[in-house]
Motif scaffolding. Structure first.
Motif, PDB file in Angstrom:
ATOM      1  N   TRP A  21      -8.969  -3.900 -17.452  1.00 18.23           N
ATOM      2  CA  TRP A  21      -7.836  -3.392 -16.692  1.00 18.23           C
ATOM      3  C   TRP A  21      -8.151  -2.063 -16.022  1.00 18.23           C
ATOM      4  O   TRP A  21      -8.823  -1.222 -16.594  1.00 18.23           O
ATOM      5  N   ALA A  22      -7.613  -1.889 -14.819  1.00 16.93           N
ATOM      6  CA  ALA A  22      -7.743  -0.630 -14.093  1.00 16.93           C
ATOM      7  C   ALA A  22      -6.455  -0.395 -13.306  1.00 16.93           C
ATOM      8  O   ALA A  22      -5.756  -1.344 -12.941  1.00 16.93           O
ATOM      9  N   VAL A  23      -6.142   0.873 -13.086  1.00 19.75           N
ATOM     10  CA  VAL A  23      -4.999   1.255 -12.248  1.00 19.75           C
ATOM     11  C   VAL A  23      -5.528   2.170 -11.151  1.00 19.75           C
ATOM     12  O   VAL A  23      -6.593   2.769 -11.295  1.00 19.75           O
ATOM     13  N   GLY A  24      -4.783   2.286 -10.077  1.00 19.92           N
ATOM     14  CA  GLY A  24      -5.267   3.134  -9.005  1.00 19.92           C
ATOM     15  C   GLY A  24      -4.214   3.422  -7.965  1.00 19.92           C
ATOM     16  O   GLY A  24      -3.072   2.952  -8.045  1.00 19.92           O
ATOM     17  N   LEU A  25      -4.637   4.194  -6.978  1.00 16.49           N
ATOM     18  CA  LEU A  25      -3.779   4.592  -5.869  1.00 16.49           C
ATOM     19  C   LEU A  25      -4.612   4.532  -4.596  1.00 16.49           C
ATOM     20  O   LEU A  25      -5.733   5.035  -4.548  1.00 16.49           O
ATOM     21  N   SER A  26      -4.038   3.925  -3.580  1.00 15.11           N
ATOM     22  CA  SER A  26      -4.725   3.787  -2.306  1.00 15.11           C
ATOM     23  C   SER A  26      -3.815   4.302  -1.198  1.00 15.11           C
ATOM     24  O   SER A  26      -2.594   4.141  -1.259  1.00 15.11           O
ATOM     25  N   GLY A  27      -4.413   4.929  -0.209  1.00 10.55           N
ATOM     26  CA  GLY A  27      -3.672   5.398   0.950  1.00 10.55           C
ATOM     27  C   GLY A  27      -4.379   4.971   2.220  1.00 10.55           C
ATOM     28  O   GLY A  27      -5.610   4.936   2.269  1.00 10.55           O
ATOM     29  N   ALA A  28      -3.605   4.627   3.240  1.00  7.98           N
ATOM     30  CA  ALA A  28      -4.191   4.182   4.511  1.00  7.98           C
ATOM     31  C   ALA A  28      -3.410   4.781   5.669  1.00  7.98           C
ATOM     32  O   ALA A  28      -2.183   4.895   5.621  1.00  7.98           O
ATOM     33  N   ILE A  29      -4.144   5.178   6.700  1.00 12.60           N
ATOM     34  CA  ILE A  29      -3.568   5.627   7.964  1.00 12.60           C
ATOM     35  C   ILE A  29      -4.022   4.610   9.006  1.00 12.60           C
ATOM     36  O   ILE A  29      -5.222   4.394   9.189  1.00 12.60           O
ATOM     37  N   TYR A  30      -3.054   3.991   9.668  1.00 15.68           N
ATOM     38  CA  TYR A  30      -3.362   2.921  10.606  1.00 15.68           C
ATOM     39  C   TYR A  30      -3.292   3.424  12.046  1.00 15.68           C
ATOM     40  O   TYR A  30      -2.366   4.134  12.421  1.00 15.68           O
ATOM     41  N   GLY A  31      -4.276   3.011  12.836  1.00 18.35           N
ATOM     42  CA  GLY A  31      -4.299   3.331  14.253  1.00 18.35           C
ATOM     43  C   GLY A  31      -3.578   2.278  15.078  1.00 18.35           C
ATOM     44  O   GLY A  31      -3.072   1.285  14.547  1.00 18.35           O
ATOM     45  N   ASP A  32      -3.567   2.473  16.381  1.00 16.86           N
ATOM     46  CA  ASP A  32      -2.870   1.548  17.276  1.00 16.86           C
ATOM     47  C   ASP A  32      -3.490   0.160  17.263  1.00 16.86           C
ATOM     48  O   ASP A  32      -2.795  -0.842  17.399  1.00 16.86           O
ATOM     49  N   ASP A  33      -4.805   0.070  17.091  1.00 12.27           N
ATOM     50  CA  ASP A  33      -5.477  -1.222  17.116  1.00 12.27           C
ATOM     51  C   ASP A  33      -5.191  -2.057  15.877  1.00 12.27           C
ATOM     52  O   ASP A  33      -5.410  -3.266  15.880  1.00 12.27           O
ATOM     53  N   PHE A  34      -4.706  -1.432  14.792  1.00 16.54           N
ATOM     54  CA  PHE A  34      -4.417  -2.183  13.571  1.00 16.54           C
ATOM     55  C   PHE A  34      -3.244  -3.133  13.790  1.00 16.54           C
ATOM     56  O   PHE A  34      -3.132  -4.139  13.106  1.00 16.54           O
ATOM     57  N   GLY A  35      -2.374  -2.854  14.741  1.00 15.88           N
ATOM     58  CA  GLY A  35      -1.227  -3.726  15.011  1.00 15.88           C
ATOM     59  C   GLY A  35      -1.634  -5.139  15.384  1.00 15.88           C
ATOM     60  O   GLY A  35      -0.848  -6.070  15.237  1.00 15.88           O
ATOM     61  N   ASP A  36      -2.858  -5.327  15.862  1.00 16.38           N
ATOM     62  CA  ASP A  36      -3.322  -6.671  16.192  1.00 16.38           C
ATOM     63  C   ASP A  36      -3.435  -7.555  14.957  1.00 16.38           C
ATOM     64  O   ASP A  36      -3.369  -8.770  15.047  1.00 16.38           O
ATOM     65  N   PHE A  37      -3.622  -6.949  13.765  1.00 13.73           N
ATOM     66  CA  PHE A  37      -3.752  -7.703  12.532  1.00 13.73           C
ATOM     67  C   PHE A  37      -2.436  -7.768  11.755  1.00 13.73           C
ATOM     68  O   PHE A  37      -2.356  -8.411  10.734  1.00 13.73           O
ATOM     69  N   ASP A  38      -1.423  -7.090  12.233  1.00 15.43           N
ATOM     70  CA  ASP A  38      -0.147  -6.979  11.538  1.00 15.43           C
ATOM     71  C   ASP A  38       0.810  -8.026  12.090  1.00 15.43           C
ATOM     72  O   ASP A  38       0.887  -8.229  13.294  1.00 15.43           O
ATOM     73  N   THR A  39       1.558  -8.678  11.210  1.00 14.41           N
ATOM     74  CA  THR A  39       2.508  -9.704  11.647  1.00 14.41           C
ATOM     75  C   THR A  39       3.938  -9.193  11.604  1.00 14.41           C
ATOM     76  O   THR A  39       4.870  -9.976  11.622  1.00 14.41           O
TER      77      THR A  39
END
Length: 196
Positions: free
Chosen positions: A58-76
């Motif tokens: 088992w492991a726990v964690g925290l992730s953070g992401a900053i998305y640019g304008d081009d990421f919207g192409d992969f977002d639904t």
């Protein structure tokens, strides 16, 4: 004669257990891991993940992401009327390794999501100088929560310090105004990291 055979078998089994015990202690126990997604910079985005081992599998964690304008192409996250773009996201997660946290192997993950979403193309209420509400087509930002799940495989190199992961993650968001299910690929890609 029988006692000698029992003693020999016990000594043999004891030496095997002792050897495996020594082999286990020769490898340091790395409990912390930092990693980043190698594919996100191609979409003008960046993420960073911290993971802490809490048990053998088992492991726990925290992730953070900053998305640019081009990421919207992969977002639904869009409908016929509105376009929704995720600007940034914070994702706490729990990960279960099928083999062990110390070896190569498959893992499953469950994570939460808190993200800032920008909605464009909808009516936004503005108050003019006289105090009247005026509706115009515009954009607004709001915070939304969500849940997701993921699956991946982790490779360990250089005495278990270097990490390479392939992962697929799917998340849905829940709006505060209404409930909508929209699937987005997050925590997906090829990640490289370091254990310490």
């Amino acid at each position: 004669m029988m006692k000698k055979i029992h003693c020999i078998v016990l000594l043999f089994l004891g030496s095997i257990i002792f050897c495996f015990g020594q082999e286990e202690t020769n490898f340091p126990q790395y409990k912390n891991q930092i990693s980043t997604n190698l594919l996100l910079p191609f979409a003008g985005s960046f993420d960073l993940t911290y993971e802490r081992t809490i048990a053998n599998k088992w492991a726990v964690g925290l992730s953070g992401a900053i998305y640019g304008d081009d990421f919207g192409d992969f977002d639904t996250e869009s409908s016929g009327y509105y376009d929704r773009t995720t600007n940034f996201e914070i994702m706490p997660f729990v990960r279960f390794y099928l083999n062990s946290t110390k070896t190569n192997g498959h893992f499953f993950e469950v994570f939460g999501s808190i993200s800032q979403v920008e909605q464009t193309g909808g009516y936004v209420r503005n108050v003019n100088d006289q105090g009247y509400g005026v509706y115009v087509i515009g954009s607004e930002n709001y915070i939304v929560g969500g849940l997701g799940t993921g699956y991946g495989y982790r490779f360990l190199f250089m005495k278990n310090r270097l990490v390479v992961e392939g992962q697929l993650g799917i998340r849905t968001n829940f709006s505060t105004n209404f409930f909508f299910l929209n699937v987005a690929l997050v925590r997906t890609g090829i990640k490289i990291g370091y254990r310490f």
